[in-house]
Design a protein around this motif. Structure first.
Motif: not given
Length: 360
Positions: A112, A282, A284, A320-321, A330
């Motif tokens: 990531d 990313n 998740w 992840g974020d 993003y």
């Protein structure tokens, strides 16, 4: 000697009872029998044993070969060795699996990267995703906002596989209306209150495609065509559940030890010096840390539905974020659409109408 004989007798009864309980769970009768025992109140201890029976049976099954091998030499040595094997199966296996899980999480975190970015105005943007199960992906919410806010001059929509195989996908763009305008159909996407500047009931809010009325009057038209990823300056990729290929439960139980559940994977690629370079990724999801000692939760059901059996967990870790569950989060660009026309011909935020860039 008699005491050891008595122990063996009770162990045989225990393994037989645990085996019977395991068979009941596998047959699908486990939840019903457990509920029936619990309702009787006095059967609660038996219900607890019944729930634990698959775990008990598997522990005893792990120690049984050592017991049979060493029992002719010494019963107490066989018992001690079997106990060590069962402890190893309960603690050692969980520890090894959790360390493997840690390595997998480190590897995922290392993949990531990237920060929110501002797309250059007039970009050609490709949206690739698995979120739409219909045969022909349409220009929906994000596609329309990119195109009608003036951020993108062309939006391509397709599957992630198009990134690898270069197959043609559908593109939407503004072009001169040659021989009359027969605009491509767009699904209705209602404007948000924040984009209108006034509070309008949802049913009365204009659709984003109403912005095109000014385009048609200027001799242009919304057009569709077949393009490839080679035509895109930026590619946004969203994959829902990229781990759907994981093994299916056997006998109602997910037997995997190290469990990673990937809910989505988002990527942004930008064309640099003629080739697409990944600038954002990313992943998740969540990871399940095994409990020590290891135990098995048999399949069950409740008001929320049926639940697959699995090894017990001591912790659940995020992957992840979660601030950026999809590639669109993003983007720093203002994707609000000005100049929308309501059913009563009212034009909202006329001064915020971004110039839509025709495709060459």
């Amino acid at each position: 000697m008699n005491s050891l004989h008595d122990v063996e007798k009770w162990l045989k009864r225990l393994i037989a009872a645990a085996f019977a309980g395991s068979v009941a769970w596998v047959s699908g009768m486990g939840c019903l029998l457990q509920l029936g025992l619990a309702i009787t109140i006095i059967g609660i201890p038996l219900a607890i044993f019944f729930t634990a029976s698959p775990t008990i049976f598997r522990y005893m099954l792990a120690g049984l070969p050592i017991w049979l091998l060493l029992r002719p030499l010494s019963g107490w040595v066989a018992a001690a060795a079997s106990l060590l094997v069962m402890l190893g199966a309960g603690i050692g296996v969980a520890e090894i699996s959790n360390r493997r899980l840690d390595r997998m999480l480190v590897a995922l975190a290392g993949q990531d990267h990237g920060q929110p970015l501002l797309l250059p105005r007039g970009s050609r943007v490709a949206l690739l995703g698995t979120w739409d199960a219909r045969p022909a992906p349409a220009c929906r919410d994000l596609c329309q906002r990119l195109l009608l806010s003036g951020v993108a001059r062309m939006v391509l929509v397709g599957r992630p596989t198009a990134l690898a195989n270069g197959a043609p996908i559908t593109a939407w763009f503004i072009a001169p209306a040659l021989g009359g305008c027969r605009p491509a159909a767009l699904p209705d996407v209602r404007a948000e209150v924040s984009a209108l500047g006034v509070d309008v009931p949802y049913a009365d809010r204009p659709v984003l495609s109403s912005r095109l009325s000014a385009v048609y009057g200027a001799g242009y038209c919304l057009t569709t065509g077949r393009r490839t990823i080679a035509d895109a300056d930026v590619v946004l990729v969203d994959e829902d559940r990229p781990d759907w290929g994981t093994p299916k439960p056997i006998m109602g139980v997910d037997w995997r030890l190290a469990q990673l559940m990937i809910f989505s994977r988002s990527r942004i690629l930008q064309r640099q010096q003629g080739r697409l370079v990944e600038i954002v990724r990313n992943t998740w999801g969540m990871a399940h840390v095994l409990a020590r000692p290891l135990y098995l939760l048999p399949p069950n059901f409740d008001d929320a539905g049926e639940h697959v059996g699995h090894w017990g967990w001591s912790d659940v870790r995020d992957i992840g974020d979660h601030t950026y569950p999809a590639a669109r989060f993003y983007l720093l660009n203002d994707l609000s659409v000005g100049g929308l026309v309501g059913w009563d011909r009212v034009v909202y935020r006329r001064g915020a109408m971004a110039k839509l860039i025709p495709e060459d």
